[in-house]
Write an enzyme that holds these catalytic residues in place. Structure first.
Site, PDB file in Angstrom:
ATOM      1  N   LYS A   6       0.844  -1.189   0.000  1.00 26.13           N
ATOM      2  CA  LYS A   6       0.000   0.000   0.000  1.00 26.13           C
ATOM      3  C   LYS A   6       0.884   1.244   0.000  1.00 26.13           C
ATOM      4  O   LYS A   6       1.910   1.299   0.688  1.00 26.13           O
ATOM      5  CB  LYS A   6      -0.908  -0.034   1.233  1.00 26.13           C
ATOM      6  CG  LYS A   6      -1.949   1.068   1.299  1.00 26.13           C
ATOM      7  CD  LYS A   6      -2.834   0.859   2.520  1.00 26.13           C
ATOM      8  CE  LYS A   6      -3.905   1.931   2.650  1.00 26.13           C
ATOM      9  NZ  LYS A   6      -4.776   1.684   3.822  1.00 26.13           N
ATOM     10  N   SER A  45      -9.301   1.756   2.669  1.00 23.70           N
ATOM     11  CA  SER A  45      -8.337   2.530   1.918  1.00 23.70           C
ATOM     12  C   SER A  45      -7.251   1.695   1.245  1.00 23.70           C
ATOM     13  O   SER A  45      -6.453   2.222   0.471  1.00 23.70           O
ATOM     14  CB  SER A  45      -7.682   3.562   2.834  1.00 23.70           C
ATOM     15  OG  SER A  45      -6.985   2.937   3.904  1.00 23.70           O
ATOM     16  N   VAL A 104      -7.750   1.006   9.625  1.00 25.12           N
ATOM     17  CA  VAL A 104      -8.160   1.772  10.806  1.00 25.12           C
ATOM     18  C   VAL A 104      -9.675   1.753  10.993  1.00 25.12           C
ATOM     19  O   VAL A 104     -10.189   2.220  11.997  1.00 25.12           O
ATOM     20  CB  VAL A 104      -7.634   3.220  10.730  1.00 25.12           C
ATOM     21  CG1 VAL A 104      -8.468   4.060   9.759  1.00 25.12           C
ATOM     22  CG2 VAL A 104      -7.601   3.878  12.113  1.00 25.12           C
ATOM     23  N   GLY A 105     -10.398   1.199  10.005  1.00 21.85           N
ATOM     24  CA  GLY A 105     -11.846   1.127  10.123  1.00 21.85           C
ATOM     25  C   GLY A 105     -12.451   0.090   9.191  1.00 21.85           C
ATOM     26  O   GLY A 105     -13.668   0.033   9.007  1.00 21.85           O
ATOM     27  N   GLY A 106     -11.560  -0.712   8.585  1.00 24.45           N
ATOM     28  CA  GLY A 106     -12.004  -1.702   7.608  1.00 24.45           C
ATOM     29  C   GLY A 106     -11.181  -1.657   6.343  1.00 24.45           C
ATOM     30  O   GLY A 106     -11.522  -2.283   5.343  1.00 24.45           O
ATOM     31  N   SER A 107     -10.068  -0.940   6.365  1.00 20.90           N
ATOM     32  CA  SER A 107      -9.315  -0.636   5.148  1.00 20.90           C
ATOM     33  C   SER A 107      -8.614  -1.825   4.516  1.00 20.90           C
ATOM     34  O   SER A 107      -8.234  -1.770   3.356  1.00 20.90           O
ATOM     35  CB  SER A 107      -8.286   0.464   5.428  1.00 20.90           C
ATOM     36  OG  SER A 107      -8.921   1.666   5.782  1.00 20.90           O
TER      37      SER A 107
END
Length: 572
Positions: free
Chosen positions: A139, A214, A235-238
């Site tokens: 990434k 992301s 951090v939230g589902g990335s």
């Protein structure tokens, strides 16, 4: 009095004109930088293509047909050289990039690293590391010496990292060769994948739909066959949302199972909810082999980051024959997922029961409150850090809603939330999420700590090992949908708030029967449900995954459960 009012109005107009003129000049300068960066990417792709073309086509295609374990074994035996592997995956990644726009840069130094490994392998005393020569995609936000980590901000182009992150350094020690960087949404705080620097990355199954975010570039690249193993952040589902959208598998470990020293974050200074690296691959077994080697050698990271505990790979948990107790749910009480996602959980439940595991209903408590706490803890300064950075950049159209929300003062949002709640209760609730002061922030942190205790208490009461649940609210939607349904991350962000290990495994695809249920049964009680329903129409054939989660340092139990589901679904 009128005189002062006139002065105030004139001052406001003057400020607006001054701000607009300055921003226009800024955008013009940044557009030149963005175009230069895109031109450089085109040249970079051609350089990678020339390197790939040095390898015989038949040989290249054969290497490209090998799965992770096969390629690793061929490299260990010396039947494939590291240079051959890199050239083969330059070729495969170029094909995937042409289909999805997933790559932001090919790491041309990969050929040099491969040559060095091949030379070392000729020495009689050399012992090949366990992942010798395996190509690794990364990434774009992960630090690689000599390469940018822009996070989709034009202002950060041409500011290359001065050193590798600890994790990247570790991956190289294990023999992996980073060969390309992949695209992200601007700021990383979105589950689409578009930015003003590199454009939009599309889903390999349907270019009109997003690959997620992301870590969307990773999902698209792996889903399109351009990489065997990649690293995202979450951090939230990335990691998990792109895996669900692209039919791939991945896991977000709990925070401290990887080193963080020297890394970067989308929003620095958010102590209770922080991103962590996570592997992504076409299947679960590849993730297992990767983590077995990384965590088997975790002392490398712990020695360089004292805050990373030396928790080694626990083979006894992963290979245990003890039957598991699994809690499952198909609706979290905040956002009902579309029919295919519910069906995927129920099918996985049957697979686990057939394997002898006990699967019982579990109801995550107070999800509406959790959503408030999550957004409050992630945007702990009311979104000002990200907003200030965006106002110095070209703003990606797909995140304009979030930008608009951050620009409205918190006290005005609170006032507006009451009339909004009358017609759109869930939106009204989220408009009360951002903190007004440090007192509210402290309260939020205390509430998160209390919620963690409550959640694990419920799991311990039922003696649960893992949780099984949907991976999202819907299959991959069109590119503009994530900005319109910002609350669609409830199934994944819960496990960031809890700091659980959580992974996604592909299980099924949207069927015509799912679409019929969507049309006839899916709720339309508010705007978010209406948007979700419309976005899911026409998604027949899109991949669907399920999510498995467990408390910190029990990632091996998560991977075991994922792998058992994978075997039941694929037969291998």
């Amino acid at each position: 009095m009128i005189f002062y009012l006139v002065l105030l109005v004139l001052g406001a107009i003057a400020f607006y004109v001054h701000f607009s003129n300055n921003r226009k000049k800024l955008i013009e300068r940044l557009e030149i930088v963005a175009q230069r960066r895109r031109d450089d990417l085109s040249k970079n792709v051609e350089q990678a293509r020339k390197a790939a073309d040095k390898l015989d086509t038949q040989r290249r295609d054969w290497i490209g047909s090998l799965d992770f374990e096969q390629l690793r074994d061929e490299l260990q035996r010396g039947h494939v050289t590291c240079v051959e592997a890199i050239r083969a995956y330059f070729h495969k990644a170029i094909l995937a990039h042409e289909k999805t726009n997933a790559v932001t840069c090919f790491i041309l130094d990969a050929e040099r690293q491969a040559e060095e490994l091949d030379e070392q392998a000729k020495l009689p005393y050399y012992v090949k590391p366990p992942l010798f020569g395996v190509p690794l995609s990364l990434k774009e936000c992960l630090k690689v010496k000599g390469y940018d980590t822009t996070r989709g901000f034009v202002q950060d182009a041409y500011h290359p990292a001065t050193e590798d992150s600890i994790q990247v350094e570790h991956y190289k020690k294990l023999g992996l060769i980073p060969f390309c960087q992949t695209n992200v949404p601007q700021s990383l705080l979105s589950y689409n994948c578009s930015n003003p620097l590199f454009g939009t990355t599309t889903n390999p199954y349907d270019s009109t739909r997003t690959c997620g975010g992301s870590s969307g570039g990773e999902g698209a690249l792996i889903g399109a066959g351009g990489s065997l193993i990649g690293i995202g952040t979450d951090v939230g589902g990335s990691v998990r949302i792109p895996c669900h959208f692209t039919g791939t598998a991945g896991i977000k470990p709990s925070k401290m199972r990887f080193a963080h020293r020297g890394g970067g974050a989308s929003v620095p200074g958010k102590p209770l909810i922080d991103a962590n690296d996570g592997p992504m691959a076409k299947d679960v077994k590849t993730n297992v082999e990767f983590l077995r080697n990384v965590w088997g050698d975790i002392d490398f990271q712990s020695d360089r980051d004292p805050y990373c505990p030396p928790v080694h790979w626990n083979e006894s948990v992963y290979s245990s024959e003890k039957k598991l107790r699994v809690g499952y749910y198909i609706d979290d009480g905040w956002f009902t997922p579309t029919p295919a996602l519910q069906r995927a959980v129920l099918e996985s439940k049957k697979h686990l029961e057939a394997a002898g595991h006990t699967v019982i209903p579990f109801y995550p408590p107070r999800l509406p409150s959790v959503m408030q706490l999550y957004f409050r803890a992630v945007c702990l300064d009311g979104g000002q850090y990200v907003l200030n950075k965006l106002l110095k950049d070209i703003i990606e159209p797909t995140i304009r809603f979030q930008v608009t929300l951050w620009m409205v003062p918190v006290w005005i949002q609170r006032i507006l939330s009451y009339p909004v709640s009358l017609v759109f209760p869930r939106m009204g609730m989220l408009m009360q999420s951002l903190t007004r002061d440090t007192f509210e922030l402290r309260e939020a942190y205390a509430d998160i700590e209390a919620y963690r205790e409550e959640f694990v208490g419920l799991m311990m009461k039922d003696n649960l090992d893992v949780i099984l649940c949907p991976a999202s609210i819907m299959p991959a939607p069109q590119h503009d949908i994530p900005s319109k349904v910002v609350s669609g991350v409830s199934y994944t962000c819960l496990y960031n708030l809890l700091d659980f290990g959580a992974g996604v495994v592909p299980v099924t695809a949207v069927s015509k029967s799912d679409e019929e249920k969507l049309i006839n049964e899916y709720p339309e009680t508010d705007k978010w449900y209406q948007i979700t329903k419309k976005a899911t129409l026409g998604a027949v054939g899109m991949p669907i995954g399920v999510q498995v989660a467990a408390p910190p340092y029990r990632e091996e139990a998560v991977l075991r459960t994922m792998r058992e589901i994978e075997i039941a679904v694929t037969g291998k």
